[in-house]
Motif scaffolding. Structure first.
Motif, PDB file in Angstrom:
ATOM      1  N   LEU A  57       0.825  -1.206   0.000  1.00 21.66           N
ATOM      2  CA  LEU A  57       0.000   0.000   0.000  1.00 21.66           C
ATOM      3  C   LEU A  57       0.861   1.258   0.000  1.00 21.66           C
ATOM      4  O   LEU A  57       0.529   2.239  -0.673  1.00 21.66           O
ATOM      5  CB  LEU A  57      -0.939  -0.004   1.199  1.00 21.66           C
ATOM      6  N   ASP A  58       1.971   1.232   0.727  1.00 15.85           N
ATOM      7  CA  ASP A  58       2.853   2.402   0.736  1.00 15.85           C
ATOM      8  C   ASP A  58       3.337   2.734  -0.670  1.00 15.85           C
ATOM      9  O   ASP A  58       3.364   3.891  -1.071  1.00 15.85           O
ATOM     10  CB  ASP A  58       4.044   2.177   1.667  1.00 15.85           C
ATOM     11  N   ALA A  59       3.718   1.707  -1.416  1.00 11.88           N
ATOM     12  CA  ALA A  59       4.189   1.926  -2.782  1.00 11.88           C
ATOM     13  C   ALA A  59       3.067   2.477  -3.657  1.00 11.88           C
ATOM     14  O   ALA A  59       3.288   3.393  -4.462  1.00 11.88           O
ATOM     15  CB  ALA A  59       4.728   0.630  -3.372  1.00 11.88           C
ATOM     16  N   LEU A  60       1.867   1.948  -3.496  1.00  7.97           N
ATOM     17  CA  LEU A  60       0.741   2.423  -4.291  1.00  7.97           C
ATOM     18  C   LEU A  60       0.368   3.855  -3.944  1.00  7.97           C
ATOM     19  O   LEU A  60      -0.032   4.625  -4.818  1.00  7.97           O
ATOM     20  CB  LEU A  60      -0.474   1.511  -4.091  1.00  7.97           C
ATOM     21  N   GLN A  61       0.508   4.241  -2.685  1.00  7.00           N
ATOM     22  CA  GLN A  61       0.171   5.610  -2.289  1.00  7.00           C
ATOM     23  C   GLN A  61       1.113   6.625  -2.920  1.00  7.00           C
ATOM     24  O   GLN A  61       0.780   7.795  -3.016  1.00  7.00           O
ATOM     25  CB  GLN A  61       0.179   5.758  -0.771  1.00  7.00           C
ATOM     26  N   MET A  62       2.275   6.188  -3.341  1.00 11.32           N
ATOM     27  CA  MET A  62       3.214   7.091  -4.000  1.00 11.32           C
ATOM     28  C   MET A  62       2.767   7.406  -5.433  1.00 11.32           C
ATOM     29  O   MET A  62       3.205   8.387  -6.017  1.00 11.32           O
ATOM     30  CB  MET A  62       4.619   6.481  -4.011  1.00 11.32           C
TER      31      MET A  62
ATOM     32  N   GLU B  78      -8.828  13.429 -15.910  1.00  8.52           N
ATOM     33  CA  GLU B  78      -8.883  14.197 -17.144  1.00  8.52           C
ATOM     34  C   GLU B  78      -8.963  15.671 -16.746  1.00  8.52           C
ATOM     35  O   GLU B  78      -9.564  16.021 -15.727  1.00  8.52           O
ATOM     36  CB  GLU B  78     -10.098  13.798 -17.983  1.00  8.52           C
ATOM     37  N   SER B  79      -8.377  16.532 -17.532  1.00  8.84           N
ATOM     38  CA  SER B  79      -8.268  17.944 -17.213  1.00  8.84           C
ATOM     39  C   SER B  79      -9.624  18.569 -16.895  1.00  8.84           C
ATOM     40  O   SER B  79     -10.582  18.421 -17.656  1.00  8.84           O
ATOM     41  CB  SER B  79      -7.622  18.694 -18.374  1.00  8.84           C
ATOM     42  N   GLY B  80      -9.701  19.221 -15.725  1.00 15.91           N
ATOM     43  CA  GLY B  80     -10.888  19.944 -15.319  1.00 15.91           C
ATOM     44  C   GLY B  80     -12.102  19.076 -15.026  1.00 15.91           C
ATOM     45  O   GLY B  80     -13.212  19.581 -14.975  1.00 15.91           O
ATOM     46  N   SER B  81     -11.891  17.770 -14.836  1.00 16.01           N
ATOM     47  CA  SER B  81     -13.032  16.881 -14.625  1.00 16.01           C
ATOM     48  C   SER B  81     -12.773  15.918 -13.472  1.00 16.01           C
ATOM     49  O   SER B  81     -11.705  15.925 -12.874  1.00 16.01           O
ATOM     50  CB  SER B  81     -13.323  16.082 -15.898  1.00 16.01           C
ATOM     51  N   ASN B  82     -13.763  15.079 -13.214  1.00 11.37           N
ATOM     52  CA  ASN B  82     -13.627  14.049 -12.183  1.00 11.37           C
ATOM     53  C   ASN B  82     -13.501  12.659 -12.808  1.00 11.37           C
ATOM     54  O   ASN B  82     -13.731  11.662 -12.154  1.00 11.37           O
ATOM     55  CB  ASN B  82     -14.814  14.097 -11.216  1.00 11.37           C
ATOM     56  N   VAL B  83     -13.085  12.597 -14.074  1.00 11.33           N
ATOM     57  CA  VAL B  83     -12.897  11.326 -14.773  1.00 11.33           C
ATOM     58  C   VAL B  83     -11.458  10.864 -14.579  1.00 11.33           C
ATOM     59  O   VAL B  83     -10.508  11.552 -14.977  1.00 11.33           O
ATOM     60  CB  VAL B  83     -13.224  11.475 -16.285  1.00 11.33           C
ATOM     61  N   LEU B  84     -11.310   9.698 -13.955  1.00  7.98           N
ATOM     62  CA  LEU B  84      -9.976   9.126 -13.738  1.00  7.98           C
ATOM     63  C   LEU B  84      -9.311   8.803 -15.069  1.00  7.98           C
ATOM     64  O   LEU B  84      -9.977   8.328 -15.992  1.00  7.98           O
ATOM     65  CB  LEU B  84     -10.072   7.837 -12.921  1.00  7.98           C
TER      66      LEU B  84
ATOM     67  N   GLU C 235      -7.005   4.611 -12.990  1.00  7.27           N
ATOM     68  CA  GLU C 235      -7.964   3.541 -12.719  1.00  7.27           C
ATOM     69  C   GLU C 235      -7.226   2.276 -12.290  1.00  7.27           C
ATOM     70  O   GLU C 235      -7.651   1.599 -11.350  1.00  7.27           O
ATOM     71  CB  GLU C 235      -8.825   3.241 -13.950  1.00  7.27           C
ATOM     72  N   GLN C 236      -6.136   1.980 -12.959  1.00 11.47           N
ATOM     73  CA  GLN C 236      -5.357   0.786 -12.611  1.00 11.47           C
ATOM     74  C   GLN C 236      -4.746   0.920 -11.217  1.00 11.47           C
ATOM     75  O   GLN C 236      -4.702  -0.047 -10.454  1.00 11.47           O
ATOM     76  CB  GLN C 236      -4.264   0.535 -13.659  1.00 11.47           C
ATOM     77  N   THR C 237      -4.283   2.120 -10.877  1.00  8.17           N
ATOM     78  CA  THR C 237      -3.719   2.350  -9.545  1.00  8.17           C
ATOM     79  C   THR C 237      -4.785   2.167  -8.472  1.00  8.17           C
ATOM     80  O   THR C 237      -4.564   1.488  -7.464  1.00  8.17           O
ATOM     81  CB  THR C 237      -3.120   3.769  -9.454  1.00  8.17           C
ATOM     82  N   VAL C 238      -5.967   2.750  -8.687  1.00  4.68           N
ATOM     83  CA  VAL C 238      -7.045   2.639  -7.702  1.00  4.68           C
ATOM     84  C   VAL C 238      -7.525   1.184  -7.615  1.00  4.68           C
ATOM     85  O   VAL C 238      -7.833   0.691  -6.527  1.00  4.68           O
ATOM     86  CB  VAL C 238      -8.197   3.611  -8.023  1.00  4.68           C
TER      87      VAL C 238
END
Length: 112
Positions: A2-7, A13-19, A24-27
């Motif tokens: 988890l520590d590595a992933l938190q880094m 996407e610019s100006g939006s809430n779209v990952l 998406e792969q990180t989350v």
């Protein structure tokens, strides 16, 4: 793990809430770790830089925190374990007067 992933930076996407696809792969990978610890609750904090109106930044940061929360729920993590907060530009970690500082301030943080 988890520590590595938190880094890893969670980007949108610019100006939006779209990952972005990479984020998406990180989350998704973080969700797999969260699944191993069902007793732990997770706070998701959204932050922006100071560009634009503070009210818009607050709204965008909440939308982005919600997007991360919703994606984690889609991965099978119980909604009751998750809470999303948007802080807008109110908690900078770097100087908003520089492009590098603004980039650092646009972030998602996790607290357990």
């Amino acid at each position: 793990a988890l520590d590595a992933l938190q880094m890893e930076r969670i980007l949108f996407e610019s100006g939006s809430n779209v990952l972005t696809a990479q984020s998406e792969q990180t989350v998704k990978a973080m969700s797999e770790v969260f699944a191993q610890f069902p007793e732990i609750n997770i706070e998701i904090e959204g932050h922006t830089d100071s560009s634009g109106a503070s009210s818009n930044n607050l709204r965008l940061s909440q939308l982005r925190a919600n997007a991360v929360r919703d994606y984690i729920i889609q991965q099978g993590i119980a909604a009751e374990r998750l809470i999303a907060y948007g802080f807008g530009d109110g908690v900078p970690i770097a100087d908003n007067g520089t492009a590098a500082g603004r980039k650092l301030n646009r972030r998602i943080e996790f607290n357990f």
